[in-house]
Design a protein around this motif. Structure first.
Motif, PDB file in Angstrom:
ATOM      1  N   GLU A  76      42.775 -12.863  16.642  1.00 19.78           N
ATOM      2  CA  GLU A  76      42.039 -12.303  17.756  1.00 19.78           C
ATOM      3  C   GLU A  76      41.627 -10.886  17.424  1.00 19.78           C
ATOM      4  N   GLU A  77      40.454 -10.487  17.951  1.00 25.65           N
ATOM      5  CA  GLU A  77      39.990  -9.132  17.740  1.00 25.65           C
ATOM      6  C   GLU A  77      40.688  -8.211  18.730  1.00 25.65           C
ATOM      7  N   VAL A  78      41.000  -7.004  18.315  1.00 19.51           N
ATOM      8  CA  VAL A  78      41.625  -6.028  19.202  1.00 19.51           C
ATOM      9  C   VAL A  78      40.751  -4.790  19.254  1.00 19.51           C
ATOM     10  N   ALA A  79      40.759  -4.113  20.391  1.00 17.22           N
ATOM     11  CA  ALA A  79      39.926  -2.942  20.571  1.00 17.22           C
ATOM     12  C   ALA A  79      40.376  -1.806  19.663  1.00 17.22           C
ATOM     13  N   THR A  80      39.088  -1.030  19.778  1.00 17.86           N
ATOM     14  CA  THR A  80      39.314   0.197  19.077  1.00 17.86           C
ATOM     15  C   THR A  80      39.932   1.197  20.079  1.00 17.86           C
TER      16      THR A  80
ATOM     17  N   GLU B 103      56.149 -10.634  11.612  1.00 20.38           N
ATOM     18  CA  GLU B 103      55.893 -11.305  12.888  1.00 20.38           C
ATOM     19  C   GLU B 103      54.400 -11.427  13.148  1.00 20.38           C
ATOM     20  N   SER B 104      53.651 -10.365  12.822  1.00 18.00           N
ATOM     21  CA  SER B 104      52.203 -10.363  13.012  1.00 18.00           C
ATOM     22  C   SER B 104      51.612  -9.259  12.150  1.00 18.00           C
ATOM     23  N   VAL B 105      50.293  -9.225  12.105  1.00 20.54           N
ATOM     24  CA  VAL B 105      49.620  -8.189  11.323  1.00 20.54           C
ATOM     25  C   VAL B 105      48.384  -7.725  12.084  1.00 20.54           C
ATOM     26  N   VAL B 106      48.153  -6.435  12.078  1.00 23.34           N
ATOM     27  CA  VAL B 106      46.929  -5.855  12.625  1.00 23.34           C
ATOM     28  C   VAL B 106      46.166  -5.250  11.457  1.00 23.34           C
ATOM     29  N   ILE B 107      44.934  -5.705  11.273  1.00 27.21           N
ATOM     30  CA  ILE B 107      44.173  -5.305  10.091  1.00 27.21           C
ATOM     31  C   ILE B 107      42.762  -4.908  10.497  1.00 27.21           C
ATOM     32  N   THR B 108      42.309  -3.782   9.975  1.00 26.72           N
ATOM     33  CA  THR B 108      40.957  -3.292  10.246  1.00 26.72           C
ATOM     34  C   THR B 108      40.091  -3.540   9.032  1.00 26.72           C
ATOM     35  N   LEU B 109      38.995  -4.284   9.240  1.00 21.98           N
ATOM     36  CA  LEU B 109      38.050  -4.600   8.171  1.00 21.98           C
ATOM     37  C   LEU B 109      36.752  -3.838   8.410  1.00 21.98           C
ATOM     38  N   LYS B 110      36.191  -3.314   7.332  1.00 19.21           N
ATOM     39  CA  LYS B 110      35.003  -2.481   7.450  1.00 19.21           C
ATOM     40  C   LYS B 110      33.941  -2.919   6.448  1.00 19.21           C
ATOM     41  N   THR B 111      32.684  -2.943   6.893  1.00 16.02           N
ATOM     42  CA  THR B 111      31.546  -3.139   5.999  1.00 16.02           C
ATOM     43  C   THR B 111      30.660  -1.892   6.092  1.00 16.02           C
ATOM     44  N   LYS B 112      29.538  -1.898   5.387  1.00 18.33           N
ATOM     45  CA  LYS B 112      28.622  -0.759   5.449  1.00 18.33           C
ATOM     46  C   LYS B 112      28.021  -0.592   6.839  1.00 18.33           C
ATOM     47  N   ASP B 113      27.993  -1.701   7.618  1.00 17.43           N
ATOM     48  CA  ASP B 113      27.307  -1.669   8.912  1.00 17.43           C
ATOM     49  C   ASP B 113      28.211  -1.941  10.110  1.00 17.43           C
ATOM     50  N   ASP B 114      29.484  -2.300   9.883  1.00 12.21           N
ATOM     51  CA  ASP B 114      30.306  -2.750  11.003  1.00 12.21           C
ATOM     52  C   ASP B 114      31.779  -2.478  10.716  1.00 12.21           C
ATOM     53  N   GLU B 115      32.588  -2.523  11.771  1.00 11.93           N
ATOM     54  CA  GLU B 115      34.029  -2.379  11.629  1.00 11.93           C
ATOM     55  C   GLU B 115      34.709  -3.140  12.760  1.00 11.93           C
ATOM     56  N   LYS B 116      35.710  -3.937  12.431  1.00  7.16           N
ATOM     57  CA  LYS B 116      36.466  -4.690  13.427  1.00  7.16           C
ATOM     58  C   LYS B 116      37.952  -4.623  13.100  1.00  7.16           C
ATOM     59  N   THR B 117      38.760  -4.614  14.149  1.00  4.62           N
ATOM     60  CA  THR B 117      40.211  -4.710  14.004  1.00  4.62           C
ATOM     61  C   THR B 117      40.668  -6.034  14.582  1.00  4.62           C
ATOM     62  N   ILE B 118      41.411  -6.795  13.810  1.00  2.31           N
ATOM     63  CA  ILE B 118      41.877  -8.104  14.258  1.00  2.31           C
ATOM     64  C   ILE B 118      43.387  -8.168  14.183  1.00  2.31           C
ATOM     65  N   ARG B 119      43.956  -8.994  15.027  1.00  4.49           N
ATOM     66  CA  ARG B 119      45.395  -9.241  15.006  1.00  4.49           C
ATOM     67  C   ARG B 119      45.613 -10.700  14.638  1.00  4.49           C
ATOM     68  N   ALA B 120      46.521 -10.969  13.724  1.00  5.68           N
ATOM     69  CA  ALA B 120      46.811 -12.339  13.283  1.00  5.68           C
ATOM     70  C   ALA B 120      48.314 -12.569  13.306  1.00  5.68           C
TER      71      ALA B 120
END
Length: 441
Positions: free
Chosen positions: A5-9, A155-172
Motif C-alpha cells: 500500500e502507498e503511504v503519504a508523504t 514485520e514490514s518495510v516502508v520504502i520510498t522509490l524515486k524516479t526523475k519525475d515522481d516519488e512514492k512511499t509504499i508499505r509492504a
C-alpha cells in the motif's frame, strides 16, 4: 498475496553470512584474482569452479555433480554460491543441510523432490503493474519472533522509490521485507516490485561503487513510479507445483489449497513448462542445489539423488563435506567422504584449503563492511592472527560482540581482546571442560 500500500508523504542490516558473494572473482582467462566478487584466496578451488561453470554452460555436466571437500570454514558455501552467481543473477540457489531431510512431517524423498524443484527456475516475461525507481529510503520494522522472543524478525518495510519525475512511499508486509533483506537491497539501488505478487527485481545501483562490492551501474528511471511495463521474473517449478496443488479439489473450497503435491501435479506442470518453452513464452533456468554436510545423507537419499541427476529437468547438484573416510549412513560400509562409490563416480571433486592469515585479514574486512562495523587496522590484524590459530569462523564471530563492547566508537584491538575473554574458541573451551573433568576423578 503480499500486501502493498502507498503511504503519504532509516537503513537496515543485511542478513546472511554470504550476502557479499557476487561471483567467483575470475578474470577473462579464468584465473582467480586474490580479491574479487567478495571472494578471497582459494585460488585453485575457484579456478576449478570456473571450469565447472564453463562445463555447465556447454551442457557437459549433465548427469553429474560437484563435490566440495575441505575443512570447516574453508569457503565451500561461498564457492557454491559463486558458481550460481556466475551462471546468472536470477539463477535459483537453494541451500540445505544433509540433516534436514530427516523429519517426522515429510518423507525424505518428498523433501528432496521439493528442494530439487525449488532449484529449477522458469523465466517468464509479461506486462505487469510495477513500482520502479531508485530506493531513496528504506526502513525495515522488526518484531519479536513468535516462538523465540530473543530473535527479531522483519514485520514490514516502508520504502520510498524515486524516479526523475515522481516519488512514492509504499508499505509492504513481512514477505517482501524478507526478500529485500535477502537480496541486499539498499539506498541507491534501482528495483522493480510487482504490485500484485510482490516479486522483486534488482536492476542495479545509481551510486558510485567503491572497494569490493561492485554492482551494475544504472541510470535513475524516468516517468511515474507506478507503471505498466514488461516485467521479467523467475518462478521455480516448486512455486508452480504449489499453485497447481491449490487449484482443484473440493478441499480447496474450505482450506484454500490442496493437501499435498502429487507426482501427477508435477508431471502436469512439467508438460506445461515444456509447452511454454516450445512456444517461446518461457525459458528454463536450471539453478544450483547445494547440500552441505552431505555425509549426513543416507543410502536411500544418495540413490534418489543419483537417479534425479539423470532427469532432463534437473538442477546442478553441489555437495559439500569436511569428512574423510566415514560410514555411509544406513549401512556398515565405510567410504570416502561418507558417499557411496557409485555416487562419487558422478562427481567432480574440488578441494578447499584452510585460509592463511592474509586471506583471513581480508575476509574480516569484508564482513566488517557488510555488517557496518568500523574497525581499526590493529583489530583486523589481531583477528587475523586469532583466525589462523583457531578458525576463520571464530574470528568473524568476534566482530559482533566486539562492536557491542565498542559502543558507537571504532572497534579497536582491546575490544576484540575483551570479546575473546568472554567468548572461548573450541580449543580453549575443550581444555577448560577436560580440566574440570580431571578434578572430579
Amino acid at each position: 498475496m503480499p500486501l502493498i500500500e502507498e503511504v503519504a508523504t532509516h537503513r537496515f542490516e543485511r542478513i546472511g553470512s554470504h550476502s557479499h558473494i557476487k561471483g567467483l572473482g575470475l578474470d577473462e582467462n579464468g584465473k582467480a584474482k586474490f580479491i574479487a566478487d567478495g571472494m578471497v584466496g582459494q585460488i585453485r578451488a575457484r579456478e576449478a569452479a570456473g571450469i565447472a561453470v564453463k562445463l555447465i554452460k556447454k551442457g557437459k555436466l549433465a548427469g553429474k555433480g560437484i563435490l566440495l571437500a575441505g575443512p570447516t570454514g574453508s569457503g565451500k558455501t561461498a564457492i557454491a554460491m559463486g558458481i550460481a552467481r556466475e551462471l546468472g543473477e536470477d539463477v535459483p540457489f537453494v541451500q540445505i543441510s544433509g540433516s534436514e531431510i530427516y523429519s517426522a512431517e515429510i518423507k525424505k524423498t518428498e523433501f528432496l523432490k521439493q528442494a530439487l524443484r525449488r532449484a529449477i527456475g522458469v523465466r517468464i516475461s509479461e506486462e505487469r503493474k510495477v513500482y520502479e525507481g531508485k530506493v531513496e529510503r528504506i526502513q525495515v520494522n522488526k518484531t519479536k519472533h513468535p516462538f523465540n522472543p530473543y530473535i527479531e524478525i522483519p514485520e514490514s518495510v516502508v520504502i520510498t522509490l524515486k524516479t526523475k519525475d515522481d516519488e512514492k512511499t509504499i508499505r509492504a508486509g513481512r514477505e517482501i521485507a524478507y526478500r529485500l533483506l535477502e537480496m541486499g537491497v539498499e539506498e541507491g539501488d534501482v528495483i522493480q516490485i510487482d504490485a500484485e505478487t510482490g516479486r522483486i527485481s534488482k536492476l542495479g545501483t545509481t551510486k558510485e561503487e567503491e572497494g569490493l562490492f561492485f554492482k551494475k551501474k544504472t541510470e535513475m528511471p524516468s516517468g511515474p513510479v507506478l507503471k505498466i511495463k514488461e516485467f521479467t521474473y523467475t518462478v521455480t517449478l516448486h512455486d508452480l507445483d504449489l499453485v497447481n496443488s491449490r487449484a482443484g479439489g473440493i478441499f480447496s473450497i474450505f482450506f484454500g489449497g490442496g493437501l499435498e503435491i502429487t507426482d501427477e501435479i508435477r508431471e502436469k506442470v512439467d508438460e506445461t513448462i515444456k509447452q511454454w518453452i516450445e512456444e517461446g513464452k518461457a525459458i528454463l533456468v536450471p539453478g544450483v542445489l547445494f547440500i552441505d554436510e552431505c555425509h549426513m545423507l543416507d543410502i536411500e537419499a544418495f540413490s534418489f539423488l543419483a537417479r534425479a541427476m539423470e532427469n532432463e529437468l534437473a538442477p546442478i547438484l553441489i555437495l559439500a563435506t569436511n569428512r574423510g573416510i566415514t560410514k555411509v549412513r544406513g549401512t556398515d560400509l565405510e567410504s570416502p567422504h561418507g558417499i557411496p562409490i557409485d555416487m562419487l563416480d558422478r562427481l567432480l571433486i574440488i578441494n578447499t584449503e584452510p585460509y592463511k592469515k592474509e586471506e583471513i585479514k581480508e575476509i574480516v574486512k569484508i564482513r566488517a563492511r557488510e555488517e557496518g562495523i568500523e574497525i581499526s587496522e590493529d583489530a583486523v590484524e589481531y583477528l587475523a592472527e586469532l583466525g589462523e590459530k583457531t578458525s576463520l569462523r571464530y574470528a568473524v564471530q568476534l566482530l559482533a560482540p566486539a562492536s557491542i563492547l565498542a559502543g558507537d566508537k571504532k572497534v579497536e584491538k582491546e575490544h576484540v581482546e575483551k570479546a575473546k575473554q568472554y567468548f572461548a574458541d573450541i580449543k580453549r573451551s575443550t581444555e577448560y571442560v577436560q580440566n574440570l573433568e580431571g578434578m572430579l576423578r
